[in-house]
Structure formats: C-alpha cells, structure tokens
Design a protein around this motif. Structure first.
Motif, PDB file in Angstrom:
ATOM      1  N   VAL A 118      62.610 -55.038 -18.485  1.00  0.00           N
ATOM      2  CA  VAL A 118      62.558 -56.509 -18.351  1.00  0.00           C
ATOM      3  C   VAL A 118      63.589 -56.648 -17.101  1.00  0.00           C
ATOM      4  N   ALA A 119      64.803 -56.189 -17.168  1.00  0.00           N
ATOM      5  CA  ALA A 119      65.728 -56.584 -16.130  1.00  0.00           C
ATOM      6  C   ALA A 119      65.098 -56.197 -14.770  1.00  0.00           C
ATOM      7  N   ALA A 120      64.413 -55.444 -14.598  1.00  0.00           N
ATOM      8  CA  ALA A 120      63.819 -54.972 -13.378  1.00  0.00           C
ATOM      9  C   ALA A 120      62.890 -55.892 -12.885  1.00  0.00           C
ATOM     10  N   THR A 121      62.220 -56.685 -13.449  1.00  0.00           N
ATOM     11  CA  THR A 121      61.061 -57.775 -12.980  1.00  0.00           C
ATOM     12  C   THR A 121      61.785 -58.943 -12.224  1.00  0.00           C
ATOM     13  N   ALA A 122      61.021 -59.304 -11.252  1.00  0.00           N
ATOM     14  CA  ALA A 122      61.468 -60.605 -10.615  1.00  0.00           C
ATOM     15  C   ALA A 122      60.997 -62.049 -11.307  1.00  0.00           C
ATOM     16  N   ARG A 123      60.035 -61.928 -12.159  1.00  0.00           N
ATOM     17  CA  ARG A 123      59.640 -62.977 -12.938  1.00  0.00           C
ATOM     18  C   ARG A 123      60.177 -63.346 -14.188  1.00  0.00           C
ATOM     19  N   PRO A 124      60.135 -64.159 -15.222  1.00  0.00           N
ATOM     20  CA  PRO A 124      60.752 -64.122 -16.484  1.00  0.00           C
ATOM     21  C   PRO A 124      59.703 -63.326 -17.239  1.00  0.00           C
ATOM     22  N   ALA A 125      60.268 -62.409 -18.259  1.00  0.00           N
ATOM     23  CA  ALA A 125      59.685 -61.675 -19.075  1.00  0.00           C
ATOM     24  C   ALA A 125      60.397 -61.594 -20.311  1.00  0.00           C
ATOM     25  N   THR A 126      59.824 -61.144 -21.302  1.00  0.00           N
ATOM     26  CA  THR A 126      60.163 -61.050 -22.616  1.00  0.00           C
ATOM     27  C   THR A 126      59.463 -59.325 -23.379  1.00  0.00           C
ATOM     28  N   ALA A 127      60.708 -58.799 -24.138  1.00  0.00           N
ATOM     29  CA  ALA A 127      60.091 -57.706 -24.517  1.00  0.00           C
ATOM     30  C   ALA A 127      60.776 -57.409 -25.880  1.00  0.00           C
ATOM     31  N   GLU A 128      60.348 -56.794 -26.644  1.00  0.00           N
ATOM     32  CA  GLU A 128      60.982 -56.538 -28.179  1.00  0.00           C
ATOM     33  C   GLU A 128      60.860 -54.507 -28.247  1.00  0.00           C
ATOM     34  N   HIS A 129      61.870 -54.300 -28.888  1.00  0.00           N
ATOM     35  CA  HIS A 129      61.922 -52.791 -29.117  1.00  0.00           C
ATOM     36  C   HIS A 129      62.182 -52.634 -30.651  1.00  0.00           C
ATOM     37  N   PRO A 130      61.464 -51.886 -31.441  1.00  0.00           N
ATOM     38  CA  PRO A 130      61.963 -51.687 -32.831  1.00  0.00           C
ATOM     39  C   PRO A 130      63.221 -50.718 -32.816  1.00  0.00           C
ATOM     40  N   LEU A 131      64.112 -51.147 -33.664  1.00  0.00           N
ATOM     41  CA  LEU A 131      65.163 -50.124 -33.869  1.00  0.00           C
ATOM     42  C   LEU A 131      65.045 -49.408 -34.998  1.00  0.00           C
ATOM     43  N   ASP A 132      65.698 -48.119 -35.078  1.00  0.00           N
ATOM     44  CA  ASP A 132      65.801 -47.440 -36.441  1.00  0.00           C
ATOM     45  C   ASP A 132      67.480 -47.211 -36.420  1.00  0.00           C
ATOM     46  N   ALA A 133      68.244 -48.237 -36.373  1.00  0.00           N
ATOM     47  CA  ALA A 133      69.580 -48.256 -36.435  1.00  0.00           C
ATOM     48  C   ALA A 133      70.094 -49.326 -37.447  1.00  0.00           C
ATOM     49  N   PRO A 155      64.024 -56.015 -34.386  1.00  0.00           N
ATOM     50  CA  PRO A 155      64.122 -55.526 -33.154  1.00  0.00           C
ATOM     51  C   PRO A 155      65.054 -56.019 -32.221  1.00  0.00           C
ATOM     52  N   LEU A 156      65.313 -55.309 -31.194  1.00  0.00           N
ATOM     53  CA  LEU A 156      66.095 -55.422 -30.151  1.00  0.00           C
ATOM     54  C   LEU A 156      65.193 -56.426 -29.251  1.00  0.00           C
ATOM     55  N   ILE A 157      65.747 -57.566 -28.797  1.00  0.00           N
ATOM     56  CA  ILE A 157      64.862 -58.654 -27.979  1.00  0.00           C
ATOM     57  C   ILE A 157      65.662 -58.763 -26.724  1.00  0.00           C
ATOM     58  N   VAL A 158      64.831 -58.720 -25.605  1.00  0.00           N
ATOM     59  CA  VAL A 158      65.110 -58.710 -24.253  1.00  0.00           C
ATOM     60  C   VAL A 158      64.212 -59.968 -23.510  1.00  0.00           C
ATOM     61  N   ARG A 159      65.151 -60.647 -22.813  1.00  0.00           N
ATOM     62  CA  ARG A 159      64.480 -61.801 -22.098  1.00  0.00           C
ATOM     63  C   ARG A 159      65.220 -62.011 -20.722  1.00  0.00           C
ATOM     64  N   HIS A 160      64.320 -61.967 -19.648  1.00  0.00           N
ATOM     65  CA  HIS A 160      64.634 -62.310 -18.342  1.00  0.00           C
ATOM     66  C   HIS A 160      64.281 -63.708 -18.113  1.00  0.00           C
ATOM     67  N   VAL A 161      65.425 -64.530 -17.823  1.00  0.00           N
ATOM     68  CA  VAL A 161      65.046 -65.850 -17.707  1.00  0.00           C
ATOM     69  C   VAL A 161      65.604 -66.222 -16.005  1.00  0.00           C
ATOM     70  N   VAL A 162      64.749 -66.874 -15.412  1.00  0.00           N
ATOM     71  CA  VAL A 162      64.788 -67.471 -14.126  1.00  0.00           C
ATOM     72  C   VAL A 162      64.744 -69.069 -13.984  1.00  0.00           C
ATOM     73  N   TRP A 163      66.034 -69.724 -13.986  1.00  0.00           N
ATOM     74  CA  TRP A 163      65.943 -71.175 -14.077  1.00  0.00           C
ATOM     75  C   TRP A 163      66.885 -71.755 -13.100  1.00  0.00           C
ATOM     76  N   GLU A 164      66.475 -72.600 -12.155  1.00  0.00           N
ATOM     77  CA  GLU A 164      67.303 -73.471 -11.566  1.00  0.00           C
ATOM     78  C   GLU A 164      68.341 -72.685 -10.583  1.00  0.00           C
ATOM     79  N   GLY A 165      68.047 -71.492 -10.032  1.00  0.00           N
ATOM     80  CA  GLY A 165      68.775 -70.600  -9.344  1.00  0.00           C
ATOM     81  C   GLY A 165      69.591 -69.771 -10.231  1.00  0.00           C
ATOM     82  N   CYS A 166      69.364 -69.780 -11.525  1.00  0.00           N
ATOM     83  CA  CYS A 166      70.110 -68.539 -12.428  1.00  0.00           C
ATOM     84  C   CYS A 166      69.253 -67.773 -12.747  1.00  0.00           C
TER      85      CYS A 166
END
Length: 155
Positions: free
Chosen positions: A47-62, A138-149
């Motif tokens: 998710v962090a490597a994408t240039a566009r907004p993206a979201t992913a979930e990963h199930p955790l066994d912890a 689950p572990l949630i990951v979201r890449h946000v691109v908004w107003e230069g951030c």
C-alpha cells in the motif's frame, strides 16, 4: 548381580517423576506458530509503494501489535516477531482519533482543515514511541493523498 533392581520402589518413583516432568514440558510447548510479522509488513509495503490512494487489510493471528514508523511487531502465546518496512516511514494511527477515523475510511476533509494539518498530525504520530496494543481485528493500511499531503496510515 550388578545394577539397580527394577523392583525397588525408588526406581519406580524416579521413573514416575521423570514421566511427570516430560508431560509438563510437553504441555508448555506452544500449540501454534508465532505470528507472521513479515506478511503484515508486506501488506503495508504494497500500500505504501502506490502513488495513488489505496486501502488494504491483513488478518492477524496475534494478541498484541506494536506499529512504529519503520517496523511492526506482533505477539501471541507462541512468541514475538518483528518486521521492518521497505517503504516508509508510515504513520501509526493508534494515538489520534482523527487519524484512526481517516484510516477507517472517513474523508480527510471531515477530520482535518487542510492537507498541512493532516501532515502535521502524521508527523506527530510518527514521533510518538511505539506501544504494544491489543490486536482486536485485522491490520488496516490506507494510503491517503490529499491537498499535497501523502501519508500511509497503519492501525
């Protein structure tokens, strides 16, 4: 006759105690493997490597998770594992309600006045020391691109 007589009571007592000790050791061995921190870190990296907004979930066994800006740790009864992110730094969202809301899908404009405010909140979150927290989903990951951030939230 040389040796210990097998019908002696102390031989049977010693064998019984040794058997109980072996059963005790066997009962304390973990029944599941340690959590896979590398798999969770791979999800964050994708998710962090994408240039566009993206979201992913990963199930955790912890049972517990610790997310830092450069690495994460997972812990359960079988042990603790750590993994380092290839892309980063990422922003742990656990310390801020506004960042948690954006992580869970709220538009950034509903929680922050500007992209600069989002970047400031992300910078503050990255500077906080990572703490162990219960892994309640689950572990949630979201890449946000908004107003230069451009920020990758993890929680």
């Amino acid at each position: 006759m040389i040796g210990v007589p097998v019908d002696a009571w102390y031989v049977w007592l010693g064998l019984s105690l040794a058997s109980i000790a072996l059963v005790g050791v066997g009962a304390t061995l973990p029944t599941a493997p340690p959590p896979a921190a590398a798999d969770a870190a791979d999800t964050v990296d994708r998710v962090a490597a994408t240039a566009r907004p993206a979201t992913a979930e990963h199930p955790l066994d912890a049972r517990s998770i610790r997310v830092g800006s450069r690495r994460l740790g997972l812990r359960n009864d079988a042990g603790t594992t750590h993994a380092t992110f290839a892309f980063g730094p990422v922003t742990p969202a656990a310390g801020s309600r506004a960042l948690q809301a954006v992580l869970r899908g709220a538009p950034p404009g509903s929680r922050f006045d500007s992209g600069g405010a989002l970047c400031d909140a992300g910078r503050d979150a990255r500077q906080r020391p990572a703490q162990w927290r219960p892994a309640d989903g689950p572990l949630i990951v979201r890449h946000v691109v908004w107003e230069g951030c451009d920020v990758t939230l993890v929680g």
